[in-house]
Design an enzyme around this catalytic site. Structure first.
Site, PDB file in Angstrom:
ATOM      1  N   TYR A   1      -7.399  -8.508   7.659  1.00 18.88           N
ATOM      2  CA  TYR A   1      -8.353  -7.716   6.835  1.00 18.88           C
ATOM      3  C   TYR A   1      -9.759  -8.639   6.756  1.00 18.88           C
ATOM      4  O   TYR A   1      -9.771  -9.824   7.491  1.00 18.88           O
ATOM      5  CB  TYR A   1      -7.990  -7.265   5.768  1.00 18.88           C
ATOM      6  CG  TYR A   1      -7.044  -6.149   5.932  1.00 18.88           C
ATOM      7  CD1 TYR A   1      -7.064  -5.085   6.454  1.00 18.88           C
ATOM      8  CD2 TYR A   1      -5.592  -6.384   5.632  1.00 18.88           C
ATOM      9  CE1 TYR A   1      -6.265  -4.089   6.713  1.00 18.88           C
ATOM     10  CE2 TYR A   1      -4.443  -5.459   5.779  1.00 18.88           C
ATOM     11  CZ  TYR A   1      -5.132  -4.239   6.172  1.00 18.88           C
ATOM     12  OH  TYR A   1      -4.054  -3.324   6.776  1.00 18.88           O
TER      13      TYR A   1
ATOM     14  N   CYS B   1       0.945  -1.446   0.233  1.00 19.19           N
ATOM     15  CA  CYS B   1      -0.141  -0.099   0.094  1.00 19.19           C
ATOM     16  C   CYS B   1       0.978   1.274   0.010  1.00 19.19           C
ATOM     17  O   CYS B   1       1.820   1.591   0.988  1.00 19.19           O
ATOM     18  CB  CYS B   1      -0.901   0.021   1.177  1.00 19.19           C
ATOM     19  SG  CYS B   1      -2.481  -0.906   1.253  1.00 19.19           S
TER      20      CYS B   1
END
Ligand SMILES: Cc1cc2nc3c(=O)[nH]c(=O)nc-3n(C[C@H](O)[C@H](O)[C@H](O)COP(=O)(O)O)c2cc1C
Length: 364
Positions: free
Chosen positions: A187, A27
């Site tokens: 997640y 990310c």
């Protein structure tokens, strides 16, 4: 039969990847327009990696929906503007012999946070009144220090599955050849997989088959959506590093289940579900987990985590502990790691960047 080397190509379905030096998703929190569209930064960053000699570059966690973003600076793949912008990145990679991959993600209860940097002194959940949003998860609980999630209803789960399928279709339209489902690092999918966060009593909670149901529904639906050509990866955290949590044994069982539904490779990471897990971080510390899954399940397996040198990467492949290695931070330090590694290992590879031929590895 002898094991392959780091620079032996690998074929998954009809796709041949030129070597086993891969870039994992990382990310960059740089979609600054709050709309999930890749920017100049992404074109420069992935452009550099496209010239570096790796076989596969997996673009960072990219959200299936606005609510699935970790932060409001994340990339997304839920609309056509995003698809158009990604086409520039995938063509850069394909034109330079790199297979473009994308990690498709939903952050669940770890969504709606500030990006990891750039907000001096502020981290954790962004309140709804400051532009954040209500998060969702398997159950109504919170990652330590974050705002509590709402438990997804069965309709909500069906919507998430549909969002992954639509994201898969858009990713293929954008030119990606490998789609990685993010089932790791605490997640949303990992929140369903692990008994530490999944407290449901319906068909999506309890026994392993039920905790894995969201992932299995996603793999099945994505495969149906993209057809037989596209290569599907699943990234797992093979352990929560907590007694009673998700572990390598369950990872191996579910690896074979996703294989039966059309997954092609597993990417073995660890951790991220709960704060405070004691993780024995050190060089190659996750490789034994990848090796375990490779030994106990039946899919090509990739290892990641503090692999930083050509010799170390090479030994993991030649010893047969994994089928490929991913180097994250080392590629941020040196996007040309693979070209340098080939020179260090004395591999005579035919690719490189012709425009850079007056600056060969090793230095001469
Ligand atoms: C800046 C950064 C961003 C990351 N973002 C992601 C991500 O989007 N998805 C993911 O699965 N892992 C992410 N990771 C984890 C990496 O993919 C990789 O597993 C980890 O960095 C360990 O490998 P390394 O020691 O070679 O860096 C990120 C890591 C870094 C350093």
């Amino acid at each position: 039969m002898t094991n392959p080397t780091l620079f032996t190509p690998i074929t998954l379905r009809n796709l041949t990847i030129r070597n086993r030096v891969w870039v994992p998703p990382m990310c960059m929190y740089s979609a600054l327009g709050k709309d999930g569209v890749p920017t100049d930064f992404h074109r420069a960053h992935y452009g550099a990696l496209a010239l570096g000699g790796a076989g596969l570059v997996i673009v960072e966690a990219t959200a299936v929906s606005p609510e699935g973003r970790i932060s409001f600076h994340d990339l997304g793949i839920w609309n056509d503007d995003q698809v158009e912008a990604f086409k520039q990145i995938t063509s850069l990679m394909r034109n330079n012999g790199v297979v473009p991959g994308i990690q498709i993600a939903h952050a669940g209860r770890k969504a709606s946070t500030y990006p990891g940097w750039g907000y001096d002194g502020i981290d954790g959940s962004v309140p709804v009144e400051a532009g954040g949003w209500q998060t969702v998860s398997a159950s109504a609980n919170a990652f330590e220090g974050y705002a509590p999630a709402h438990a997804l209803t069965e309709e909500g789960i069906a919507q998430v599955v549909a969002d992954f399928a639509a994201a898969a279709r858009r990713s293929v339209e954008a030119g990606f050849q490998v789609l990685e489902i993010h089932a790791a690092h605490g997640y949303l999918i990992h929140q369903f997989l692990s008994p530490l966060t999944n407290e449901r009593t319906d068909d999506f909670g309890g026994p392993l088959k039920n905790r894995a149901r969201l992932l299995l529904d996603i793999v099945r639906t994505m495969r149906a959506e993209v057809g037989e050509e596209i290569v599907l990866f699943v990234r797992f955290s093979a352990t929560d590093w907590i007694e009673g949590g998700w572990n390598e044994e369950e990872t191996s069982i579910v690896t074979d289940w996703v294989k039966d539904l059309g997954a092609d490779t597993v990417d073995i990471s660890t951790g991220g579900l709960v704060a405070g897990a004691k993780i024995p971080v050190g060089p190659g510390y996750q490789v034994p987990l990848a090796h375990y899954v490779k030994e106990h399940a039946h899919l090509p397996t990739s290892a990641v985590g503090m692999i930083t040198t050509a010799a170390q990467a090479s030994e993991i492949i030649t010893s047969g502990r994994a089928d490929a290695v991913m180097l994250g931070r080392e590629h941020l330090r040196d996007p040309h790691f693979a070209l340098r590694a080939a020179a260090e290992l004395g591999e005579n590879i035919s690719y490189g960047t012709p425009q850079y031929q007056r600056a060969p590895f090793p230095r001469s």
